[in-house]
Structures are given as structure tokens and as C-alpha cells.
Design a protein around this motif. Structure first.
Motif, mmCIF file in Angstrom:
data_model
loop_
_atom_site.group_PDB
_atom_site.id
_atom_site.type_symbol
_atom_site.label_atom_id
_atom_site.label_comp_id
_atom_site.label_asym_id
_atom_site.label_seq_id
_atom_site.Cartn_x
_atom_site.Cartn_y
_atom_site.Cartn_z
ATOM 1 N N ARG A 43 -51.494 -7.060 36.614
ATOM 2 C CA ARG A 43 -50.394 -6.669 35.606
ATOM 3 C C ARG A 43 -50.398 -7.515 34.400
ATOM 4 O O ARG A 43 -50.042 -6.743 33.299
ATOM 5 C CB ARG A 43 -48.963 -7.176 36.460
ATOM 6 C CG ARG A 43 -47.663 -6.932 35.684
ATOM 7 C CD ARG A 43 -47.485 -5.575 35.779
ATOM 8 N NE ARG A 43 -47.232 -4.751 36.876
ATOM 9 C CZ ARG A 43 -46.601 -3.453 37.047
ATOM 10 N NH1 ARG A 43 -46.395 -2.857 36.208
ATOM 11 N NH2 ARG A 43 -46.711 -2.967 38.241
ATOM 12 N N VAL A 44 -50.827 -8.620 34.207
ATOM 13 C CA VAL A 44 -50.964 -9.443 32.880
ATOM 14 C C VAL A 44 -51.982 -9.026 32.340
ATOM 15 O O VAL A 44 -51.789 -8.640 30.972
ATOM 16 C CB VAL A 44 -51.041 -11.076 33.408
ATOM 17 C CG1 VAL A 44 -51.471 -11.689 31.958
ATOM 18 C CG2 VAL A 44 -49.812 -11.300 33.853
ATOM 19 N N LEU A 45 -53.249 -8.461 32.883
ATOM 20 C CA LEU A 45 -54.128 -8.048 32.011
ATOM 21 C C LEU A 45 -53.610 -6.663 31.362
ATOM 22 O O LEU A 45 -54.380 -6.255 30.283
ATOM 23 C CB LEU A 45 -55.453 -7.629 32.913
ATOM 24 C CG LEU A 45 -56.041 -8.958 33.304
ATOM 25 C CD1 LEU A 45 -57.389 -8.753 34.393
ATOM 26 C CD2 LEU A 45 -57.041 -9.765 32.055
ATOM 27 N N ALA B 110 -53.554 -5.805 27.491
ATOM 28 C CA ALA B 110 -54.123 -4.357 26.709
ATOM 29 C C ALA B 110 -53.220 -3.406 25.922
ATOM 30 O O ALA B 110 -53.596 -3.174 24.892
ATOM 31 C CB ALA B 110 -54.938 -3.709 27.831
ATOM 32 N N ARG B 111 -52.138 -3.479 26.721
ATOM 33 C CA ARG B 111 -51.021 -2.723 25.862
ATOM 34 C C ARG B 111 -50.644 -3.114 24.635
ATOM 35 O O ARG B 111 -50.713 -2.439 23.551
ATOM 36 C CB ARG B 111 -49.998 -2.427 27.071
ATOM 37 C CG ARG B 111 -48.707 -1.554 26.317
ATOM 38 C CD ARG B 111 -47.533 -1.777 26.876
ATOM 39 N NE ARG B 111 -47.054 -3.073 26.939
ATOM 40 C CZ ARG B 111 -46.135 -3.535 25.714
ATOM 41 N NH1 ARG B 111 -46.295 -2.540 24.479
ATOM 42 N NH2 ARG B 111 -45.994 -4.622 25.588
ATOM 43 N N VAL B 112 -50.511 -4.666 24.724
ATOM 44 C CA VAL B 112 -50.018 -5.310 23.505
ATOM 45 C C VAL B 112 -50.950 -4.884 22.188
ATOM 46 O O VAL B 112 -50.774 -4.751 21.172
ATOM 47 C CB VAL B 112 -49.667 -6.698 23.667
ATOM 48 C CG1 VAL B 112 -49.344 -7.344 22.350
ATOM 49 C CG2 VAL B 112 -48.327 -6.510 24.497
ATOM 50 N N LEU B 113 -52.250 -5.447 22.682
ATOM 51 C CA LEU B 113 -53.515 -5.510 21.657
ATOM 52 C C LEU B 113 -53.634 -3.917 21.172
ATOM 53 O O LEU B 113 -53.934 -3.659 19.751
ATOM 54 C CB LEU B 113 -54.678 -5.546 22.140
ATOM 55 C CG LEU B 113 -54.770 -7.249 22.506
ATOM 56 C CD1 LEU B 113 -56.191 -7.678 23.330
ATOM 57 C CD2 LEU B 113 -54.426 -8.129 21.378
ATOM 58 N N GLY C 124 -46.399 -12.150 29.865
ATOM 59 C CA GLY C 124 -46.581 -11.310 30.876
ATOM 60 C C GLY C 124 -46.549 -12.090 32.438
ATOM 61 O O GLY C 124 -45.876 -11.599 33.133
ATOM 62 N N VAL C 125 -46.929 -13.272 32.254
ATOM 63 C CA VAL C 125 -46.935 -13.990 33.430
ATOM 64 C C VAL C 125 -45.502 -14.482 33.705
ATOM 65 O O VAL C 125 -44.838 -14.646 34.933
ATOM 66 C CB VAL C 125 -47.729 -15.350 33.400
ATOM 67 C CG1 VAL C 125 -47.539 -16.322 34.531
ATOM 68 C CG2 VAL C 125 -49.249 -15.215 33.445
ATOM 69 N N THR C 126 -44.724 -14.916 32.716
ATOM 70 C CA THR C 126 -43.294 -15.404 33.033
ATOM 71 C C THR C 126 -42.379 -14.300 33.519
ATOM 72 O O THR C 126 -41.714 -14.521 34.331
ATOM 73 C CB THR C 126 -42.719 -15.889 31.799
ATOM 74 O OG1 THR C 126 -43.748 -16.958 31.093
ATOM 75 C CG2 THR C 126 -41.309 -16.514 31.943
ATOM 76 N N VAL C 127 -42.478 -13.091 32.878
ATOM 77 C CA VAL C 127 -41.572 -11.938 33.396
ATOM 78 C C VAL C 127 -42.064 -11.435 34.545
ATOM 79 O O VAL C 127 -41.227 -11.074 35.389
ATOM 80 C CB VAL C 127 -41.754 -11.022 32.021
ATOM 81 C CG1 VAL C 127 -40.807 -9.576 32.608
ATOM 82 C CG2 VAL C 127 -41.056 -11.253 30.851
ATOM 83 N N SER C 128 -43.320 -11.367 34.811
ATOM 84 C CA SER C 128 -43.986 -10.957 36.232
ATOM 85 C C SER C 128 -43.349 -12.081 37.281
ATOM 86 O O SER C 128 -43.049 -11.596 38.279
ATOM 87 C CB SER C 128 -45.166 -10.650 36.275
ATOM 88 O OG SER C 128 -45.829 -9.652 35.200
ATOM 89 N N SER C 129 -43.437 -13.061 37.119
ATOM 90 C CA SER C 129 -43.094 -14.243 37.883
ATOM 91 C C SER C 129 -41.596 -13.838 38.240
ATOM 92 O O SER C 129 -41.178 -13.948 39.300
ATOM 93 C CB SER C 129 -43.265 -15.735 37.559
ATOM 94 O OG SER C 129 -44.515 -15.784 37.373
ATOM 95 N N LEU C 130 -40.802 -13.601 37.374
ATOM 96 C CA LEU C 130 -39.226 -13.546 37.583
ATOM 97 C C LEU C 130 -39.123 -12.187 38.148
ATOM 98 O O LEU C 130 -38.317 -12.026 39.181
ATOM 99 C CB LEU C 130 -38.490 -12.992 36.270
ATOM 100 C CG LEU C 130 -38.182 -14.651 35.371
ATOM 101 C CD1 LEU C 130 -37.444 -14.522 34.033
ATOM 102 C CD2 LEU C 130 -37.119 -15.363 36.494
ATOM 103 N N VAL D 170 -55.016 -14.836 19.341
ATOM 104 C CA VAL D 170 -53.743 -15.347 19.452
ATOM 105 C C VAL D 170 -52.674 -14.532 20.143
ATOM 106 O O VAL D 170 -51.753 -15.037 20.858
ATOM 107 C CB VAL D 170 -53.195 -16.320 18.223
ATOM 108 C CG1 VAL D 170 -51.686 -16.779 18.386
ATOM 109 C CG2 VAL D 170 -54.058 -17.344 17.715
ATOM 110 N N LEU D 171 -52.462 -13.444 19.715
ATOM 111 C CA LEU D 171 -51.604 -12.187 20.221
ATOM 112 C C LEU D 171 -51.903 -11.992 21.638
ATOM 113 O O LEU D 171 -50.845 -12.023 22.478
ATOM 114 C CB LEU D 171 -51.597 -11.099 19.448
ATOM 115 C CG LEU D 171 -50.766 -9.990 19.863
ATOM 116 C CD1 LEU D 171 -49.321 -10.452 19.775
ATOM 117 C CD2 LEU D 171 -50.874 -8.582 19.001
ATOM 118 N N ALA D 172 -53.054 -12.016 21.926
ATOM 119 C CA ALA D 172 -53.404 -11.944 23.597
ATOM 120 C C ALA D 172 -52.998 -13.152 24.290
ATOM 121 O O ALA D 172 -52.552 -12.749 25.352
ATOM 122 C CB ALA D 172 -55.202 -11.779 23.702
#
Length: 256
Positions: A103-105, A109-112, A151-157, A142-144
Motif C-alpha cells: 500500500r505504501v509503495l 508511486a502515485r505521488v511521484l 502512507g505508513v501513518t495513515v495506513s496504520s490508522l 525527498v517527496l518519495a
């Protein structure tokens, strides 16, 4: 874990590709938002800070797209958990962390990919990159990293929470932080009492780091340390969520 994570990332991206509205929103909406800000606010902002260019708004909008896209991805992950899909994946002989990694990967990819047309529009509005190609590459690097941390924080929530309330609360918080950042307006335009606070808020830290990548200049400890501190807080909070869930302190209807 990496192999299974890549397969999960491919699954998420394939699902996103089948949603034309999501594709248009991810790729075109940030660029259109930049056009709107430039046409409506650029003249007034330039009066406050003559040295500003489209790069300030590019750095802000790419971060806004990062965090709000992560919220959409987190909502989808929450739906997968509620439907039992994550439970079925958990019974398969794959690394348990591969679902979160995938999910984070996919989010990175979407952000980049979404940042490419945004940067192109920024160049059309006069964005300058004194640091050259190396600075632009560092900008995407840096953006990645920032996209991965968000992504890690929101997915953990999404995985550890029992309801959508935690995710829903984040949206207005992020919206307020967007306006209280140096990407939207120069620090000098804020009241004197708010300037020390605005200077260390998350969006300001991210914008300053991305702008330093584009513009170069002498090393600045605040530009480097403040984003690292916020990243450490986000990762530490995610780690605490998973530890609390594993220990049973977050379980069943008591998850929050």
C-alpha cells in the motif's frame, strides 16, 4: 516481504487504474489547483514577497496531494479490512507486513507520477530551479520519503482503528495546516505571534525542505532537522499503534 509487497502494490495500482475519476483527480487536479492559485493569488503574494515564484505553490500542492491521497488510500484500506479481504490475505503464506508495504509503495508511486505534470505546469508559470537537474532529482527523492512516511501513518490508522473517525478528523486538520504554511503565504505575512509556530508546522517543514532541494543554497539545520523530527514522530506513532494492537490494548470495538 519485498516480492509480496510489490504484488500488493500492483494490485492497488490496477484497482486505481480502473477508476477514471481517481486517475483524473490524482494526475490533473493538483495541476489545475496550481493554475487556480497562480491566477487568483500570485499577484497578491508577490507583493508580500517579491522573490516568490511558482515553486512555493508547487511544493505546497504536491504535499497537499500527498496527504489527501493517503487519506483516500487509507479509506480504501479500511474498506478492505471491514470486508474481510485483509483477513483472507493474512491466511495466505506471505509476509504479514507485505500488505502495508504494498500500500505504501503504491502511494509513493502515485505521488511521484502526479508530481510530474504539476512540476511541468510550475515551469510554465516561471518556476526556477537554481539547483539544476540534481536539485530536481533530490526534490523527487525527498517527496518519495515524505509520501512513504505519510502512507505508513495513515495506513496504520486504517488497519488498527475500529471506525473511520480517526481518518475523518485528519482531513480538516490538514486543510487548516495547508493555509498556515509558508507555501501558501510568506512567513512575514502572518501575525508576529504566529510566526514561530507556523515556521515549525509540518507543511512548512515539508515545503521548506522541498524548496531547498530546488533552489540549493548553504546548508540549513532547521530545513533538515524539522522535517526529520516530524517524520520520526509519525513513524513512532505508527509503531505505537501496531505495538498497542499486538498487545491487545487496541482491539475489537475499543480500537480508535
Amino acid at each position: 516481504m519485498l516480492r509480496a509487497g510489490l504484488l500488493h502494490a500492483e494490485r492497488v495500482l490496477r484497482g486505481s487504474r480502473r477508476n477514471p475519476v481517481l486517475v483524473v483527480q490524482s494526475l490533473l487536479f493538483p495541476a489545475l489547483l496550481l493554475v487556480m492559485f497562480q491566477l487568483v493569488f500570485s499577484r497578491g503574494l508577490t507583493a508580500f514577497a517579491p522573490g516568490r515564484d511558482a515553486g512555493d505553490l508547487v511544493a505546497l500542492i504536491v504535499l497537499v496531494g500527498c496527504v489527501f491521497g493517503a487519506l483516500v488510500s487509507g479509506a480504501a484500506l479500511f474498506d478492505e479490512r471491514e470486508s474481510g479481504l485483509l483477513g483472507r490475505f493474512a491466511t495466505m503464506p506471505v509476509h504479514p507486513g507485505s500488505m502495508l508495504l504494498g500500500r505504501v509503495l503504491a502511494e509513493v508511486a502515485r505521488v511521484l507520477v502526479a508530481a510530474v505534470p504539476l512540476v511541468a505546469v510550475g515551469f510554465a508559470f516561471g518556476m526556477r530551479v537554481p539547483a539544476g537537474p540534481f536539485g530536481l532529482a533530490l526534490f523527487f527523492g525527498v517527496l518519495a520519503v515524505l509520501a512513504a512516511v505519510v502512507g505508513v501513518t495513515v495506513s496504520s490508522l486504517a488497519v488498527t482503528g475500529a471506525t473511520r473517525s480517526g481518518l475523518n478528523v485528519l482531513a480538516p486538520v490538514f486543510l487548516v495546516l495547508m493555509f498556515f504554511s509558508t507555501g501558501f503565504a510568506p512567513l512575514e505575512s502572518f501575525p508576529a505571534g504566529l510566526r514561530p509556530v507556523v515556521a515549525y508546522l509540518p507543511f512548512t517543514a515539508g515545503v521548506d525542505a522541498l524548496l531547498w532541494c530546488l533552489r540549493g543554497g548553504p546548508p540549513d539545520a532547521r530545513v533538515a532537522l524539522v522535517p526529520l523530527a516530524w517524520c520520526a514522530v509519525a513513524v513512532g506513532f505508527s509503531w505505537w499503534l501496531w505495538r498497542a494492537r499486538a498487545a491487545g490494548r487496541i482491539s475489537g470495538e475499543d480500537r480508535a
